[in-house]
Structure formats: structure tokens, C-alpha cells
Design an enzyme around this catalytic site. Structure first.
Site, mmCIF file in Angstrom:
data_model
loop_
_atom_site.group_PDB
_atom_site.id
_atom_site.type_symbol
_atom_site.label_atom_id
_atom_site.label_comp_id
_atom_site.label_asym_id
_atom_site.label_seq_id
_atom_site.Cartn_x
_atom_site.Cartn_y
_atom_site.Cartn_z
ATOM 1 N N THR A 70 11.114 -1.177 -19.671
ATOM 2 C CA THR A 70 11.235 -2.109 -18.567
ATOM 3 C C THR A 70 12.628 -1.972 -17.970
ATOM 4 O O THR A 70 13.383 -1.059 -18.335
ATOM 5 C CB THR A 70 10.842 -3.543 -19.021
ATOM 6 O OG1 THR A 70 10.826 -4.377 -17.882
ATOM 7 C CG2 THR A 70 11.771 -4.105 -20.078
ATOM 8 N N LYS A 74 13.233 2.511 -16.484
ATOM 9 C CA LYS A 74 12.031 3.227 -16.032
ATOM 10 C C LYS A 74 12.319 4.565 -15.352
ATOM 11 O O LYS A 74 11.459 5.441 -15.335
ATOM 12 C CB LYS A 74 11.230 2.343 -15.076
ATOM 13 C CG LYS A 74 10.628 1.122 -15.752
ATOM 14 C CD LYS A 74 9.773 0.336 -14.790
ATOM 15 C CE LYS A 74 9.373 -0.987 -15.408
ATOM 16 N NZ LYS A 74 8.477 -1.770 -14.574
ATOM 17 N N GLU A 86 0.846 13.011 -13.623
ATOM 18 C CA GLU A 86 1.017 13.317 -12.192
ATOM 19 C C GLU A 86 1.398 12.084 -11.361
ATOM 20 O O GLU A 86 2.247 12.150 -10.481
ATOM 21 C CB GLU A 86 -0.280 13.909 -11.616
ATOM 22 C CG GLU A 86 -0.451 15.394 -11.908
ATOM 23 C CD GLU A 86 0.789 16.223 -11.571
ATOM 24 O OE1 GLU A 86 1.291 16.107 -10.444
ATOM 25 O OE2 GLU A 86 1.267 16.972 -12.443
ATOM 26 N N GLY A 136 12.022 -0.701 -7.824
ATOM 27 C CA GLY A 136 11.073 0.060 -8.627
ATOM 28 C C GLY A 136 9.662 -0.509 -8.573
ATOM 29 O O GLY A 136 8.679 0.236 -8.495
ATOM 30 N N ALA A 137 9.562 -1.826 -8.588
ATOM 31 C CA ALA A 137 8.236 -2.454 -8.565
ATOM 32 C C ALA A 137 7.544 -2.166 -7.236
ATOM 33 O O ALA A 137 6.370 -1.800 -7.197
ATOM 34 C CB ALA A 137 8.380 -3.958 -8.787
ATOM 35 N N TYR A 221 6.395 -13.518 -12.667
ATOM 36 C CA TYR A 221 5.435 -14.232 -13.521
ATOM 37 C C TYR A 221 6.053 -15.391 -14.296
ATOM 38 O O TYR A 221 5.352 -16.109 -15.012
ATOM 39 C CB TYR A 221 4.709 -13.271 -14.468
ATOM 40 C CG TYR A 221 5.593 -12.572 -15.476
ATOM 41 C CD1 TYR A 221 5.987 -11.258 -15.278
ATOM 42 C CD2 TYR A 221 6.013 -13.223 -16.628
ATOM 43 C CE1 TYR A 221 6.792 -10.616 -16.193
ATOM 44 C CE2 TYR A 221 6.816 -12.590 -17.551
ATOM 45 C CZ TYR A 221 7.199 -11.289 -17.334
ATOM 46 O OH TYR A 221 8.007 -10.650 -18.252
ATOM 47 N N GLY A 242 1.701 -13.276 -10.807
ATOM 48 C CA GLY A 242 2.374 -12.119 -11.403
ATOM 49 C C GLY A 242 1.882 -11.822 -12.817
ATOM 50 O O GLY A 242 1.898 -10.673 -13.275
HETATM 51 P P1 ATR Z 1 12.815 -3.844 -9.418
HETATM 52 O O1 ATR Z 1 12.974 -2.497 -10.017
HETATM 53 O O2 ATR Z 1 12.251 -4.877 -10.350
HETATM 54 O O3 ATR Z 1 12.004 -3.832 -8.158
HETATM 55 P P2 ATR Z 1 15.400 -3.895 -8.101
HETATM 56 O O4 ATR Z 1 15.396 -2.426 -7.976
HETATM 57 O O5 ATR Z 1 16.659 -4.560 -8.535
HETATM 58 O O6 ATR Z 1 14.284 -4.393 -9.121
HETATM 59 O O7 ATR Z 1 14.911 -4.521 -6.705
HETATM 60 C C1 ATR Z 1 14.961 -5.876 -6.461
HETATM 61 C C2 ATR Z 1 14.428 -6.154 -5.054
HETATM 62 O O8 ATR Z 1 14.552 -7.558 -4.816
HETATM 63 C C3 ATR Z 1 15.212 -5.463 -3.958
HETATM 64 O O9 ATR Z 1 14.314 -5.073 -2.947
HETATM 65 C C4 ATR Z 1 16.158 -6.569 -3.473
HETATM 66 O O10 ATR Z 1 16.586 -6.431 -2.129
HETATM 67 P P3 ATR Z 1 17.903 -5.572 -1.764
HETATM 68 O O11 ATR Z 1 17.471 -4.146 -1.747
HETATM 69 O O12 ATR Z 1 18.310 -6.068 -0.421
HETATM 70 O O13 ATR Z 1 18.926 -5.879 -2.833
HETATM 71 C C5 ATR Z 1 15.247 -7.766 -3.587
HETATM 72 N N1 ATR Z 1 15.976 -9.049 -3.614
HETATM 73 C C6 ATR Z 1 16.674 -9.572 -4.647
HETATM 74 N N2 ATR Z 1 17.174 -10.798 -4.311
HETATM 75 C C7 ATR Z 1 16.795 -11.024 -3.005
HETATM 76 C C8 ATR Z 1 16.986 -12.098 -2.077
HETATM 77 N N3 ATR Z 1 17.683 -13.191 -2.428
HETATM 78 N N4 ATR Z 1 16.421 -11.996 -0.846
HETATM 79 C C9 ATR Z 1 15.702 -10.906 -0.495
HETATM 80 N N5 ATR Z 1 15.494 -9.843 -1.313
HETATM 81 C C10 ATR Z 1 16.016 -9.903 -2.566
#
Ligand code: ATR
Length: 280
Positions: A70, A74, A86, A136-137, A221, A242
Site C-alpha cells: 500500500t 506500489k 500485463e 496512484g488510485a 473508506y 470506499g
Molecule cells: P494516492 O496514490 O492514494 O492516489 P497521492 O498520489 O498522494 O495518493 O494523490 C492524492 C490525490 O489527492 C492527489 O490528486 C491530490 O491532489 P494534488 O495532485 O493537487 O496534490 C489530491 N488531494 C489531496 N488533498 C486535496 C485537497 N485538499 N483538495 C483537492 N485535492 C486533494
């Protein structure tokens, strides 16, 4: 206690991982199938710099059957594996590593975890999907919905990351704050961390974007029902929790580790029970 020297073990690594529900979900499933003497599922906090050492350990510990990765492992894990499925290769991230006699193969079950609960409600073909977030998600879910022939647009707070992901997936993208509404979409997916502590009291996009005819899916979640989902429910939109994604990525992973069909109902009940929700 049925654990012996023959018991295979699976471990979730991440940072932090203390609150992971994966051990609970997998161990409940082993018990249900009467294979809790054959498998046990554990978890440990791990630094990114130590991921390679874990793959080295797996190669020499043949009973180390599965490694669940996690955040933030990843992507890092990919470079230490012998084979990559793939789909995981296309997504560029692995959340599941299967050890077959020292050969490590990586898979990604996040995308199945996301599309399975959507397809319980509707077909994805030609549906207009808005993914909020570009981490990543979002990447795994984006891959999944495009694979199912949906029409995807990526929205993200940081424009650069939206454009990068849109480019990688071959779909339109836009900076979140330039958007006026989401009325041209059928399904809105929050793939950001907004809704989770410490951001549990804010919305990932303006509240008035939600309409009755939307399906709103939040990958967060914990809490079980986020502010976004509570609000969408009040408006009359269909919602997807979630926890459903966690469940379905976990059941796909269970099948890769054990080669047995996952007892989904029991896994779901174990998860819901941990939130003190009883759906029996
Ligand atoms: P994961 O791998 O779980 O998707 P991540 O790579 O840290 O985690 O991505 C988190 C996402 O949440 C990003 O798209 C982030 O937006 P930014 O690219 O602008 O940082 C988004 N995110 C986190 N807090 C946010 C907020 N308060 N408002 C809008 N987007 C937010």
C-alpha cells in the site's frame, strides 16, 4: 492455534500500515474456508528504502507467499520483481506480489476493486466518468474504467498532474478549479484523500456539483460514509462506499494468494463489523 512450520504467510507493507484492515479481512476468509492452518496474514510498517530487502527475503523464504503493498510502495516495488502482469505494467503500479518458489510476480487488483462495485449498479460502457484526483488510485481506476469502454475525464487540484495522467491514459483532463459543474457526467469518483482525517470535513469539489442522477463513488473508506457520500445520499444520488473497493481488491488478491474462491460475504462482514456496521 493451528499455525505450524508449514503455514504460509502474507504481509501488507506500507507507511503507515497500523490501521490496515487487510489482515482482518484475509484472516476472516482463511477461517471461513478452514485454511487458517495453511495461511496467516500480517502487516508491518516499512520504509520505501527497505522494499528491496523485503523482496530479497521473499525469495529465500518460500512460505512467504504474498506481499500486499500500500501507500507509498506500489511504484517502488515494481523494479524488484521477476515478472509483472500485463495490466499492472500498464498501470505502472503493483499492490499484490505472489511468491511461487522464489519467483516474484506483481499484479494490480485496485482497478478490479473499483470497477466491480460500479458494475453491480450499471454497465460502464459509454458512461461519462469524472475522476477527481491524479495519484496512484486515480491511475488504477482510470485504467479500469477505460478498459470497460467508459468515457473518462481527469480533474485534479494541481493541473500539471491532471495533464500528465490524462496524457498517460489517453483521455481529457482539466484543472479542478476551472470546472463550473459536473452535469455532463454519469459517475463521479473521488480518488483524492479528501474525506479522510484530517480532511474529513471538506469536499473534494463544490457540493453543488452533485446531482440526483449521479452515481457518486468515494474511494475513502474511513469514515465508512464520508461527508461527500452523506451529502450525495441526501441529494438522492446513488452512492458507492470506499469499503466496497477495499473488499473487491482484497478478494481478487485473496484468490491470487490461495488459488481458492474468496468468501466475499464473510470478508465484507469482517470489514463492516470493524466499523460497527451490521448488515446481516
Ligand atoms: P494516492 O496514490 O492514494 O492516489 P497521492 O498520489 O498522494 O495518493 O494523490 C492524492 C490525490 O489527492 C492527489 O490528486 C491530490 O491532489 P494534488 O495532485 O493537487 O496534490 C489530491 N488531494 C489531496 N488533498 C486535496 C485537497 N485538499 N483538495 C483537492 N485535492 C486533494
Amino acid at each position: 492455534m493451528n499455525i505450524s512450520a508449514k503455514t504460509k504467510f502474507c504481509i501488507i507493507i506500507g507507511n503507515p500500515v497500523d490501521h490496515s484492515l487487510s489482515p482482518l479481512m484475509h484472516n476472516a476468509a482463511y477461517k471461513e474456508l478452514g485454511i487458517d492452518h495453511k495461511f496467516v496474514f500480517l502487516g508491518t510498517n516499512t520504509e520505501v528504502k527497505d522494499v528491496k530487502k523485503i523482496t530479497d527475503a521473499m525469495r529465500v523464504m518460500k512460505n512467504f507467499r504474498g506481499l500486499t503493498c500500500t501507500i507509498p510502495h506500489k511504484i517502488e516495488i515494481v523494479k524488484y520483481l521477476d515478472e509483472i502482469d500485463e495490466v499492472a505494467k500498464k498501470i505502472g503500479a503493483v499492490n499484490t506480489v505472489v511468491n511461487s518458489n522464489g519467483i516474484l510476480k506483481g499484479y494490480n487488483t485496485d482497478w478490479v476493486g473499483a470497477i466491480t462495485p460500479i458494475e453491480k449498479i450499471t454497465s460502464l460502457k459509454n458512461k461519462r466518468i469524472a475522476i477527481i484526483g491524479a495519484g496512484g488510485a486515480a491511475r488504477a481506476i482510470g485504467y479500469g474504467v477505460l478498459f470497460k469502454d467508459a468515457k473518462l475525464t481527469i480533474f485534479n487540484r494541481t493541473g500539471e498532474k491532471a495533464f500528465q495522467l490524462g496524457n498517460d491514459l489517453g483521455c481529457p483532463s482539466q484543472k479542478l478549479y476551472e470546472v463550473k459543474d459536473l452535469r455532463d457526467f454519469d459517475i463521479i469518483i473521488n480518488a483524492t484523500s479528501v474525506g479522510m482525517k484530517p480532511q474529513e470535513n471538506i469536499f473534494p469539489f463544490p457540493e453543488n456539483f452533485i446531482q440526483k442522477n449521479h452515481i457518486v463513488f468515494d474511494i475513502v473508506y474511513s469514515p465508512y460514509e464520508t461527508l461527500l457520500l452523506k451529502t450525495a445520499k441526501k441529494i438522492g444520488a446513488k452512492i458507492i462506499h470506499g469499503l466496497d473497493m477495499l473488499l473487491h481488491q482484497g478478494s481478487a488478491q485473496f484468490e491470487l494468494y490461495t488459488n481458492q474462491k474468496a468468501p466475499i460475504k464473510v470478508m465484507e462482514q469482517a470489514l463492516l463489523y470493524s466499523f460497527q456496521i451490521n448488515n446481516t
